[in-house]
Design an enzyme around this catalytic site. Structure first.
Site, PDB file in Angstrom:
ATOM      1  NE  ARG A  71     141.816 143.140  29.779  1.00 17.34           N
ATOM      2  CZ  ARG A  71     142.460 143.577  28.697  1.00 17.34           C
ATOM      3  NH1 ARG A  71     143.128 144.727  28.744  1.00 17.34           N
ATOM      4  NH2 ARG A  71     142.438 142.889  27.580  1.00 17.34           N
ATOM      5  CG  HIS A  75     142.569 143.217  36.233  1.00 18.34           C
ATOM      6  ND1 HIS A  75     143.857 143.694  36.088  1.00 18.34           N
ATOM      7  CD2 HIS A  75     142.406 142.307  35.246  1.00 18.34           C
ATOM      8  CE1 HIS A  75     144.438 143.088  35.051  1.00 18.34           C
ATOM      9  NE2 HIS A  75     143.571 142.250  34.522  1.00 18.34           N
ATOM     10  CG  ASP A  83     137.237 144.759  47.691  1.00 14.57           C
ATOM     11  OD1 ASP A  83     137.613 144.951  46.512  1.00 14.57           O
ATOM     12  OD2 ASP A  83     138.026 144.727  48.651  1.00 14.57           O
ATOM     13  CG  ASN A 103     145.387 146.733  37.766  1.00 16.14           C
ATOM     14  OD1 ASN A 103     145.059 145.713  37.185  1.00 16.14           O
ATOM     15  ND2 ASN A 103     145.169 146.910  39.066  1.00 16.14           N
ATOM     16  CG  HIS A 202     142.113 136.335  27.199  1.00 14.56           C
ATOM     17  ND1 HIS A 202     143.269 135.720  27.637  1.00 14.56           N
ATOM     18  CD2 HIS A 202     141.850 137.311  28.120  1.00 14.56           C
ATOM     19  CE1 HIS A 202     143.678 136.287  28.761  1.00 14.56           C
ATOM     20  NE2 HIS A 202     142.832 137.250  29.069  1.00 14.56           N
ATOM     21  CB  THR A 203     136.458 134.634  23.049  1.00 15.38           C
ATOM     22  OG1 THR A 203     135.949 134.472  21.734  1.00 15.38           O
ATOM     23  CG2 THR A 203     135.335 135.112  23.954  1.00 15.38           C
ATOM     24  CG  ASP A 255     138.606 135.050  18.713  1.00 15.91           C
ATOM     25  OD1 ASP A 255     139.078 134.726  17.603  1.00 15.91           O
ATOM     26  OD2 ASP A 255     137.501 134.647  19.122  1.00 15.91           O
TER      27      ASP A 255
END
Length: 345
Positions: A71, A75, A83, A103, A202-203, A255
């Site tokens: 994640r 993000h 970067d 965030n 998202h698993t 999940d």
């Protein structure tokens, strides 16, 4: 991002995304970045081994750390390109991205990156960028919880800037509509297929009650068909996440079947109408999901196809660059601060 300077997604691209929903193609505006697989072959040949060993320790201690790093990479890339800007702490002269609405309370794994950076500074001081560390760590995190392997092109520089505003504008949210989410991926040069494949991350991982409350007190029953299993799951989720009276930081797995294993079961849950996040479920249940529904079905039935596309899409996402950092970036001594602010490690 293949633009002269980072900026937020223009509104007109949201309308372009509607064409994608109905199966039309559009040529990516992103160019190929100057990254190579052997970038550190001479300057730091042990980089991949060091990252892997540190990630093995992190995931062994807590499998959730894998999801946090994946994640964190996402993000990072969706704001100014990949970067390392998401890693920067606030200073008196720089407002970082960590406290942006998309965030705050949602990101973790920073200390894992800190540990890797410390090891690499000891082995190869001033050589390996934080942006590259995060990209390799996300690959290793995926692999360590059962997901696919892919080769990671390297050579990114760390930005000297961050953008609170772009973090708030460019990152998808849990309750966002399907056209809006696709438009945000389109703006990064990523396709509808990339959108569905990358959502498969998202698993693994958890979601905060604040991000799924609207879903479980909204259309969850309608999409799931009120089967005994889904009714029991809904009752459990509501016990974790009350409709009023707090609980925003209570968490549940995205999940519920295999929460610590990277597999395709999250797509099977979408077919059953049990996606935890509204933004995920819309890929299957929305009246606009003419293209995404078919992709969800494909990955639900074929894990190999999902793994192959996820690997390809992660490389594509990892290749989103910040042109300014490519020219004027640096290799930070400490991932939390630009070098003029960095304390000694």
């Amino acid at each position: 991002m293949a633009t002269s300077s980072p900026r937020s997604m223009p509104r007109f691209s949201q309308f372009v995304a509607l064409f994608l929903l109905f199966g039309f193609a559009i040529t990516s505006r992103a160019g190929d970045p100057p990254l190579t697989l052997d970038y550190y072959k001479s300057s730091c040949p042990s980089v991949l081994e060091i990252v892997r060993k540190e990630m093995e320790c992190a995931v062994l201690s807590n499998p959730r750390n894998a999801a946090l790093i994946i994640r964190l990479h996402f993000h990072d890339c969706f704001v100014q390109g990949c970067d390392g800007s998401v890693l920067l702490d606030d200073t008196i002269t720089l407002q970082g991205e960590k406290k942006a609405p998309t965030n705050i309370n949602s990101l973790g794994g920073f200390r894992i990156i800190d540990r890797i950076k410390t090891m690499l500074e000891s082995e190869c001081p001033g050589v390996v960028s934080c942006a590259d560390i995060l990209t390799v760590a996300a690959r290793d995190a995926t692999l360590l919880v059962g997901g696919p392997y892919w080769d990671v092109p390297l050579g990114r520089k760390d930005s000297r800037t961050a953008s609170y505003e772009l973090a708030a504008a460019n990152l998808p949210t849990a309750d966002e509509s399907l056209p809006s989410i696709i438009s945000k991926f389109l703006y990064q040069g990523l396709s509808v297929t990339d959108t569905v494949a990358l959502a498969g991350a998202h698993t693994v991982g958890m979601a905060r009650c604040a991000n799924f409350r609207a879903r479980i007190y909204g259309d969850f029953e309608a999409t799931s068909g009120k089967s005994p299993a889904s009714e029991a799951n809904l009752g459990h989720l509501r016990s974790i996440c009350p409709s009023i009276g707090g609980g925003d930081n209570n968490i549940a797995p995205m999940d519920r079947v295999t929460p610590d294993l990277f597999d395709n079961s999250v797509y099977q849950l979408l077919q059953q109408g049990e996606g935890l996040l509204s933004s995920d479920q819309e890929m299957y249940s929305s009246i606009l999901a003419l293209q995404t529904r078919g992709i969800v079905k494909k990955y639900a039935a074929d894990q190999i196809a999902f793994f192959e596309q996820f690997s390809e899409s992660m490389v594509r996402m990892g290749n989103i660059t910040n042109p300014e950092s490519s020219v004027n970036g640096e290799v930070r001594k400490n991932c939390r601060f630009i070098n003029t602010w960095a304390p000694e490690i």
